[in-house]
Design an enzyme around this catalytic site. Structure first.
Site, PDB file in Angstrom:
ATOM      1  N   ASP A  66       0.814  -1.214   0.000  1.00 29.45           N
ATOM      2  CA  ASP A  66       0.000   0.000   0.000  1.00 29.45           C
ATOM      3  C   ASP A  66       0.851   1.270   0.000  1.00 29.45           C
ATOM      4  OD1 ASP A  66      -2.269  -1.502  -0.084  1.00 29.45           O
ATOM      5  OD2 ASP A  66      -2.762  -1.296   2.035  1.00 29.45           O
ATOM      6  N   THR A 181      -9.470   2.180   6.573  1.00 31.98           N
ATOM      7  CA  THR A 181      -8.864   0.924   6.999  1.00 31.98           C
ATOM      8  C   THR A 181      -7.380   1.081   7.308  1.00 31.98           C
ATOM      9  OG1 THR A 181      -8.624   0.335   4.655  1.00 31.98           O
ATOM     10  CG2 THR A 181     -10.509  -0.587   5.829  1.00 31.98           C
TER      11      THR A 181
END
Length: 282
Positions: A66, A181
């Site tokens: 990410d 998240t």
């Protein structure tokens, strides 16, 4: 011929990146690398400055986790270019494809068999008491937090130009649905479907009765001002900025330039959550 920009995690992505470069190049497509990645792969002739990699590109490929994806999105959205993430990390919330599916993903993109999913980003304006102004955009979050161990920070918050409250806390997170998240999740903020348009405001260890997260309209203007006599730290998608001194402020609004993710319709957000958290369906 299509033009592909490639952003990679140098320790994990070398073999897969070289494979993609060979496959695309053998079919007549142009591949660009960041200058430092070109050197690392032994292909300096493909390297170029970061600010040029997305100009005229059809797709930016992110090889990593990410964190790499956040970097790729930052470069791509400057030129309104979509991003495809290949997961070489652990959780990989932002990535679409596992390494084994890379070639098929490239074939589907080249054939036009894909969709674009827009993700809201937030625009951040930091104004210093001395007159300095900085502009940034974030896909995940902006974090304003204490800079001294064992001490809280006082943060005055205005919503749409009207005073809301003063947080006495360890910090305050302003997150997108995509970022719900990330850090906000660790302070028990709500999980928001990333296709929504909203801004999440989540306090960190608030020393006050009101310590709940708020989900705000995307057009809400959130001003956070450092008050009291203690400075604060600020980070935008994990990139740390200069400390915020008392009187400095951060204004957060929805960005006019959303991120564009290439998707192939394989998994919806609920399936991704179930997989990442190991949830067992009934």
């Amino acid at each position: 011929m299509s033009v592909f920009g490639l952003v990679m995690h140098r320790e994990r992505a070398k073999a897969l990146a070289l494979d993609a470069i060979e496959w695309l190049g053998s079919r007549g497509h142009e591949v660009r690398l960041l200058a430092e990645d070109g050197i690392a792969l032994g292909l300096p002739e493909l390297g170029m400055p970061a600010e040029k990699i997305a100009i005229g590109a059809d797709l930016i490929l992110s090889f990593g986790g990410d964190g790499t994806m956040l970097r790729a999105v930052e470069l791509a959205t400057q030129e309104h270019v979509p991003v495809l993430g290949i997961n070489l990390g652990q959780l990989g919330y932002l990535t679409e494809v596992e390494p084994a599916g890379l070639r098929m993903a490239l074939k589907r993109f080249l054939s036009g068999s894909y969709t674009l999913e827009e993700r809201l980003r937030v625009h951040v304006v930091t104004t210093r008491k001395n007159g300095g102004v900085e502009h940034h955009d974030a896909l995940n979050e902006v974090v304003i937090e204490k800079s001294q161990m064992g001490r809280t920070v006082r943060l005055d918050v205005d919503l749409d130009g009207r005073p809301f409250t003063t947080y006495v806390c360890d910090g305050l997170i302003l997150a997108t649905p995509t970022g719900s998240t990330a850090y906000a999740f660790s302070v028990r903020g709500p999980i928001i479907d990333p296709r929504h348009r909203a801004i999440l405001m989540a306090p960190v260890a608030a020393h006050m009765l009101f310590d709940r997260s708020l989900v705000l309209q995307p057009d809400c203007s959130i001003t956070v001002r450092v008050s009291g006599d203690r400075s604060a730290g600020v980070s935008v998608d994990g990139r740390t900025g200069d400390p915020l001194l008392p009187g400095d402020s951060v204004v957060c609004t929805a960005s006019e330039d959303p991120a564009q993710f290439v998707t192939f319709g394989g998994q919806d957000f609920h399936s991704v959550l179930r997989e990442k958290f190991g949830l067992t369906p009934p």
